[in-house]
Design a protein around this motif. Sequence first.
Motif, PDB file in Angstrom:
ATOM      1  N   ASP A   1     -13.716  89.596  39.103  1.00 51.22           N
ATOM      2  CA  ASP A   1     -14.551  88.422  39.332  1.00 51.22           C
ATOM      3  C   ASP A   1     -15.879  88.663  38.621  1.00 51.22           C
TER       4      ASP A   1
ATOM      5  N   ASN B   1     -15.940  93.084  40.618  1.00 56.82           N
ATOM      6  CA  ASN B   1     -14.872  93.629  41.453  1.00 56.82           C
ATOM      7  C   ASN B   1     -13.574  93.639  40.646  1.00 56.82           C
TER       8      ASN B   1
ATOM      9  N   VAL C   1      -9.346  94.511  39.939  1.00 58.38           N
ATOM     10  CA  VAL C   1      -7.967  94.655  40.396  1.00 58.38           C
ATOM     11  C   VAL C   1      -7.160  95.224  39.229  1.00 58.38           C
TER      12      VAL C   1
ATOM     13  N   GLY D   1     -15.076  85.215  44.888  1.00 56.15           N
ATOM     14  CA  GLY D   1     -14.381  84.721  46.066  1.00 56.15           C
ATOM     15  C   GLY D   1     -12.906  84.462  45.832  1.00 56.15           C
ATOM     16  N   GLU D   2     -12.450  84.473  44.579  1.00 54.94           N
ATOM     17  CA  GLU D   2     -11.044  84.199  44.290  1.00 54.94           C
ATOM     18  C   GLU D   2     -10.145  85.422  44.460  1.00 54.94           C
ATOM     19  N   LEU D   3     -10.720  86.613  44.382  1.00 48.05           N
ATOM     20  CA  LEU D   3      -9.910  87.819  44.548  1.00 48.05           C
ATOM     21  C   LEU D   3      -9.718  88.132  46.022  1.00 48.05           C
ATOM     22  N   ASP D   4      -8.493  88.506  46.378  1.00 48.76           N
ATOM     23  CA  ASP D   4      -8.214  88.949  47.732  1.00 48.76           C
ATOM     24  C   ASP D   4      -8.905  90.299  47.942  1.00 48.76           C
ATOM     25  N   PRO D   5      -9.805  90.414  48.909  1.00 56.65           N
ATOM     26  CA  PRO D   5     -10.504  91.689  49.135  1.00 56.65           C
ATOM     27  C   PRO D   5      -9.545  92.860  49.360  1.00 56.65           C
ATOM     28  N   GLU D   6      -8.346  92.578  49.856  1.00 54.59           N
ATOM     29  CA  GLU D   6      -7.392  93.645  50.143  1.00 54.59           C
ATOM     30  C   GLU D   6      -6.824  94.291  48.882  1.00 54.59           C
ATOM     31  N   VAL D   7      -6.934  93.630  47.730  1.00 55.97           N
ATOM     32  CA  VAL D   7      -6.369  94.193  46.503  1.00 55.97           C
ATOM     33  C   VAL D   7      -7.444  94.687  45.537  1.00 55.97           C
TER      34      VAL D   7
END
Length: 231
Positions: free
Chosen positions: A170, A174, A176, A206-212
Motif C-alpha cells: 500500500d 506495508n 505482502v 486500507g486495502e491490504l488485509d492486516p493478517e497477510v
Amino acid sequence: MAINKVVSSFKEAIADVQDGATIMIAEFTARGIAKNLILALRDKGTKNLTVICNNPSGGWHNPIDVPILIEAGQVKKVIACWVVLGSPAKVSAVEKRYMAGEIEIELVPQGTLVERIRAAGAGIGGFYTPTGVGTAAEEGKEKRFIDGREMLLELPLHADFAFIKAHKADKMGNLVYRKSARNYNPVMATAANITIAEVDEIVEIGELDPEVIVTPGICVDRIVQAPKEAR
C-alpha cells in the motif's frame, strides 16, 4: 495525513546510492529479486559497492541478478553464503573476478548470514553460535564456551540500502510477499538505513488485509511499481 512512499521511477528510487555503499539484495534461487532496481543501479554506474546477498553467482538461469553489477565492475566485495553456479562446467562472474584479484568475498554460513542480518534489524549487538567452530569461519572471532559447547561471536550485518521485492504494497509501504519470493526480503527490510521495495502492485491504504502483511511500512522508505512485462 498518511505518508505516501511511492516514487515514480526506479532511477529516482536509487538516485542517492553513492559510491562505496553497502547494499542488501534479497534473492534465493531466482526468487524475490528486485530486478528493476538492480538494472537502475547498473545504469547509474555506482562503484565500489559491498553487496550482501545469498548467492551472487546468478545461477538457476536467472538473467537479472547481482552478477550484472559484478560484470559491470561495480562491486568490490560480496558477503554471501554461496558464490558458485550449480554446474562445475561453468564459472560465475564473481569467481572469475575473485581469481583475478578484483573482488573480495566473505563467506558466511547461511543460517549465520540470516541471523546477522536479523540481529542488525533487531538492534542486537551480536550472538554466539557453534556454527563454524573448527573451520576457517572462526578466524579472528571471539570464542566462548556456553553450556559446554564452544561458540563463536557473530556481529550484526547492517547496510546503507536494501533492495526488496514484494508482491503488493500500500502507499504507506506495508508489504505482502508471494510464496517463496518471501525468502530474505522481510529480514533485509529491517536491517538497512534505507529500504527500497520494488512491487508488482500498489494499492490504497486500507486495502491490504492486516493478517497477510509481513513487512510493516515503518521498515520501508520507498516503493516503486514494476512494469507489468517485467514482473
